[in-house]
Scaffold this motif. Structure first.
Motif, mmCIF file in Angstrom:
data_model
loop_
_atom_site.group_PDB
_atom_site.id
_atom_site.type_symbol
_atom_site.label_atom_id
_atom_site.label_comp_id
_atom_site.label_asym_id
_atom_site.label_seq_id
_atom_site.Cartn_x
_atom_site.Cartn_y
_atom_site.Cartn_z
ATOM 1 N N SER A 160 99.934 -2.607 -29.997
ATOM 2 C CA SER A 160 100.275 -2.633 -31.421
ATOM 3 C C SER A 160 99.456 -1.580 -32.165
ATOM 4 O O SER A 160 98.398 -1.136 -31.694
ATOM 5 C CB SER A 160 99.993 -4.016 -32.009
ATOM 6 N N ILE A 208 97.354 -6.508 -23.463
ATOM 7 C CA ILE A 208 97.834 -5.149 -23.707
ATOM 8 C C ILE A 208 98.529 -4.716 -22.421
ATOM 9 O O ILE A 208 97.888 -4.583 -21.383
ATOM 10 C CB ILE A 208 96.683 -4.189 -24.060
ATOM 11 N N THR A 209 99.823 -4.529 -22.478
ATOM 12 C CA THR A 209 100.590 -4.222 -21.276
ATOM 13 C C THR A 209 100.676 -2.722 -21.058
ATOM 14 O O THR A 209 100.409 -1.927 -21.961
ATOM 15 C CB THR A 209 102.001 -4.832 -21.350
ATOM 16 N N ARG A 266 92.764 -7.158 -23.287
ATOM 17 C CA ARG A 266 93.279 -8.208 -24.170
ATOM 18 C C ARG A 266 92.630 -8.058 -25.545
ATOM 19 O O ARG A 266 91.446 -7.755 -25.641
ATOM 20 C CB ARG A 266 92.971 -9.603 -23.632
ATOM 21 N N SER A 267 93.416 -8.329 -26.584
ATOM 22 C CA SER A 267 92.865 -8.266 -27.934
ATOM 23 C C SER A 267 92.095 -9.550 -28.228
ATOM 24 O O SER A 267 92.193 -10.531 -27.485
ATOM 25 C CB SER A 267 93.986 -8.095 -28.954
ATOM 26 N N ASN A 292 87.221 -5.927 -31.781
ATOM 27 C CA ASN A 292 88.499 -5.953 -31.079
ATOM 28 C C ASN A 292 88.669 -4.747 -30.156
ATOM 29 O O ASN A 292 89.120 -4.882 -29.018
ATOM 30 C CB ASN A 292 89.642 -6.028 -32.094
ATOM 31 N N ASP A 306 95.897 -2.917 -32.965
ATOM 32 C CA ASP A 306 95.026 -2.907 -31.781
ATOM 33 C C ASP A 306 94.681 -1.480 -31.374
ATOM 34 O O ASP A 306 93.543 -1.196 -30.980
ATOM 35 C CB ASP A 306 95.673 -3.656 -30.614
ATOM 36 N N ALA A 326 92.825 -11.534 -30.425
ATOM 37 C CA ALA A 326 93.841 -12.553 -30.711
ATOM 38 C C ALA A 326 94.402 -13.157 -29.421
ATOM 39 O O ALA A 326 95.203 -14.070 -29.466
ATOM 40 C CB ALA A 326 94.969 -11.948 -31.540
ATOM 41 N N THR A 343 96.129 -11.408 -27.123
ATOM 42 C CA THR A 343 97.304 -10.670 -26.683
ATOM 43 C C THR A 343 96.954 -9.737 -25.535
ATOM 44 O O THR A 343 96.019 -8.941 -25.640
ATOM 45 C CB THR A 343 97.874 -9.826 -27.847
#
Length: 169
Positions: A153, A64-65, A57-58, A48, A156, A60, A62
């Motif tokens: 997160s 990452i912003t 991006r993860s 990851n 992450d 999952a 998601t």
């Protein structure tokens, strides 16, 4: 009879051509020297943290912003690799070619005292998290504003930091 307007026309034409050429080159070269996160889409990642580094991006899925960063980062999907490079050695930033993103190798982060971007202590996991989220080096000094401030997160972040500090690049 002398006319300032008549004299300005021959000068104006080359200036307009030069400006027009610059705009075309800027638009055509947008991204030149930058690896967009999508360039790594077909790559297989070992974990990851590595995927986040290269794609933003993860695993999952998601995104990452982030906030801030260079104009290029604000206009395009970006990742750590976009500025720090595929080999994590750092590279010149587009369009601010006078700025060089520092290396993010394990050695540069945890073993060298001065990374060329300020005299501060070595990074550890906690200070690296602060740098990524808040743009502060281990001494508490602000990093260059070209460094985006990432909203990520804790899980992450742990994976990304572990990749940066334990990977042998």
């Amino acid at each position: 009879m002398y006319s300032a307007q008549a004299e300005a026309k021959p000068v104006l034409k080359p200036v307009l051509k030069l400006v027009g050429s610059g705009v075309v080159m800027l638009l055509a070269g947008c991204g030149m020297g930058m690896d967009d996160a999508t360039d790594y889409a077909a790559r297989t990642f070992s974990g990851n943290g590595e995927q986040i580094y290269y794609t933003g991006r993860s695993q999952a899925g998601t995104a990452i912003t982030y906030q801030g960063g260079t104009m290029h980062a604000q206009m395009h999907s970006t990742s750590c690799a976009s500025c720090h490079g595929d080999d994590r050695q750092g590279k010149r930033l587009y369009p601010k070619f006078w700025l060089v993103a520092p290396a993010l190798t394990r050695h540069a982060l945890t073993e060298e005292h001065d990374d060329g971007h300020g005299d501060h202590e070595r990074y550890d996991k906690n200070s690296l998290k602060v740098a990524i989220r808040h743009g502060l080096d281990p001494a508490g000094k602000g990093l260059n504003t070209a460094m985006p401030r990432w909203q990520i997160s804790e899980e992450d972040m742990d994976d990304l930091v572990s990749f940066l500090i334990t990977d042998s690049h």
